[in-house]
Scaffold this active site. Structure first.
Site, mmCIF file in Angstrom:
data_model
loop_
_atom_site.group_PDB
_atom_site.id
_atom_site.type_symbol
_atom_site.label_atom_id
_atom_site.label_comp_id
_atom_site.label_asym_id
_atom_site.label_seq_id
_atom_site.Cartn_x
_atom_site.Cartn_y
_atom_site.Cartn_z
ATOM 1 N N ASN A 8 -23.417 -67.983 -32.644
ATOM 2 C CA ASN A 8 -22.872 -66.824 -33.507
ATOM 3 C C ASN A 8 -24.155 -66.562 -34.305
ATOM 4 O OD1 ASN A 8 -21.427 -65.584 -35.390
ATOM 5 N ND2 ASN A 8 -20.662 -67.303 -36.436
ATOM 6 N N LYS A 10 -24.180 -64.247 -36.366
ATOM 7 C CA LYS A 10 -23.869 -63.939 -37.804
ATOM 8 C C LYS A 10 -24.733 -62.393 -38.259
ATOM 9 C CE LYS A 10 -22.771 -68.389 -38.928
ATOM 10 N NZ LYS A 10 -22.606 -69.372 -40.149
ATOM 11 N N HIS A 87 -13.169 -67.279 -38.356
ATOM 12 C CA HIS A 87 -14.357 -68.076 -38.996
ATOM 13 C C HIS A 87 -14.191 -68.164 -40.389
ATOM 14 C CE1 HIS A 87 -18.413 -69.082 -39.973
ATOM 15 N NE2 HIS A 87 -18.787 -69.282 -38.613
ATOM 16 N N GLU A 89 -16.075 -68.054 -42.773
ATOM 17 C CA GLU A 89 -16.700 -66.898 -43.854
ATOM 18 C C GLU A 89 -15.817 -65.754 -43.738
ATOM 19 O OE1 GLU A 89 -20.451 -66.818 -41.584
ATOM 20 O OE2 GLU A 89 -20.998 -68.828 -42.383
ATOM 21 N N GLU A 159 -15.072 -76.407 -37.005
ATOM 22 C CA GLU A 159 -16.253 -76.383 -37.808
ATOM 23 C C GLU A 159 -16.084 -76.699 -39.334
ATOM 24 O OE1 GLU A 159 -19.111 -73.049 -36.277
ATOM 25 O OE2 GLU A 159 -17.566 -71.941 -37.525
ATOM 26 N N GLY A 165 -24.209 -74.375 -42.253
ATOM 27 C CA GLY A 165 -25.349 -73.923 -43.036
ATOM 28 C C GLY A 165 -26.056 -74.918 -44.014
ATOM 29 N N SER A 202 -24.261 -76.784 -38.599
ATOM 30 C CA SER A 202 -25.476 -77.252 -38.399
ATOM 31 C C SER A 202 -26.020 -78.013 -37.418
ATOM 32 C CB SER A 202 -25.447 -78.375 -39.738
ATOM 33 O OG SER A 202 -25.400 -77.777 -41.179
ATOM 34 N N GLY A 224 -27.223 -70.753 -37.510
ATOM 35 C CA GLY A 224 -28.636 -70.557 -37.841
ATOM 36 C C GLY A 224 -29.358 -70.719 -36.882
HETATM 37 P P1 13P Z 1 -24.553 -73.001 -38.703
HETATM 38 O O1 13P Z 1 -24.623 -73.539 -37.503
HETATM 39 O O2 13P Z 1 -25.514 -72.307 -39.418
HETATM 40 O O3 13P Z 1 -24.119 -74.239 -39.696
HETATM 41 O O4 13P Z 1 -23.306 -72.240 -38.675
HETATM 42 C C1 13P Z 1 -22.360 -72.633 -37.977
HETATM 43 C C2 13P Z 1 -21.431 -71.620 -37.793
HETATM 44 O O5 13P Z 1 -20.717 -71.083 -38.623
HETATM 45 C C3 13P Z 1 -21.051 -71.172 -36.584
HETATM 46 O O6 13P Z 1 -20.042 -70.244 -36.333
#
Ligand code: 13P
Length: 240
Positions: A8, A10, A87, A89, A159, A165, A202, A224
């Site tokens: 992802n 982002k 998600h 976010e 998640e 993150g 993470s 990330g």
């Molecule tokens: P990170 O791997 O940056 O923690 O993000 C996970 C994520 O939100 C994947 O959708």
């Protein structure tokens, strides 16, 4: 079973980054694993012929005057096979509800697109031992009125919000417990024989070897580290 590795990406990457990624993905060994990349909408076509792609969201609407939105049928017309929904976010920044996510699941399935449905608890909820309750309530809302055949097509990504993150992850035992809880709950409640559950939060080149030892994890949803070429390549190569 081969593991699924989903990046992802982002809003991390610009055109030059995407081009460099395409080269890496073109050359990396993809046998015995399924690699999927989810860039932002403008870059969906850059990975054509290299890896299957997923969008990062879809509209609840089919067509019309909805500035900035992208419909499931538009994604289908571009042959996009996957789409992330729910998600954390989007749940947080866009106040997305389980009711809307349920509509999105249905729109995607109607258009033969596989939903990658994200669920997970906040830190405070975990501390209050509410992880399973939160996951269950999200699943009830997000999968409402779906047939077993539809539920079976969905990829679920667990998640924990506090792990996204932050560099923090649950212990391997805690991840295994959540994977097994989701699988058990979905297979019995929705009368399906199997469900695919990924872990996200993470995941990196530093912890992937350890995570790979947890058999109940069917794959990963990576944020990330999926925007860092060498880290993502390491994670892909670690799937045997
Ligand atoms: P990170 O791997 O940056 O923690 O993000 C996970 C994520 O939100 C994947 O959708």
């Amino acid at each position: 079973m081969s593991k699924i590795v989903i990046g992802n990406q982002k809003m991390y990457m610009n055109k030059e980054d995407v081009e460099a990624f395409s080269d890496m993905l073109k050359n990396i060994d993809k046998t015995n694993k399924e690699v999927i990349v989810c860039p932002t909408f403008p870059f969906l076509e850059y990975y054509n012929g290299i890896v299957p792609v997923g969008a990062q969201d879809v509209s609840i609407n089919d067509n019309g005057a909805y500035t900035s939105q992208v419909s499931a049928s538009q994604l289908k017309s571009l042959n996009v096979p996957y789409c992330i929904i729910g998600h954390s976010e989007r749940r947080e920044y866009n106040h997305e509800t389980d009711e809307e996510i349920n509509i999105k699941v249905k729109k995607l399935l109607e258009n033969d697109i596989t939903p990658i449905l994200c669920i997970g608890e906040k830190l405070e909820e975990r501390q209050n031992k509410l992880t399973e309750t939160v996951i269950k309530n999200e699943l009830i809302g997000d999968l409402k009125d779906l047939s077993p055949a539809s539920v079976e097509k969905i990829i679920i990504a667990y998640e924990p919000i506090w792990a996204i993150g932050t560099g923090l992850t649950p212990t391997l035992e805690e991840i295994d417990e959540s994977m097994k809880f989701i699988k058990e709950y979905v297979t019995t409640t929705y009368n399906v024989s199997k469900v695919t559950v990924l872990y996200g939060g993470s995941v990196s080149d530093k912890n992937i070897d350890e995570l790979n030892t947890v058999e109940s994890i069917d794959g990963y949803l990576i944020g990330g580290a999926s925007a860092k070429k060498d880290a993502f390549a390491y994670i892909i190569n670690s799937q045997k």
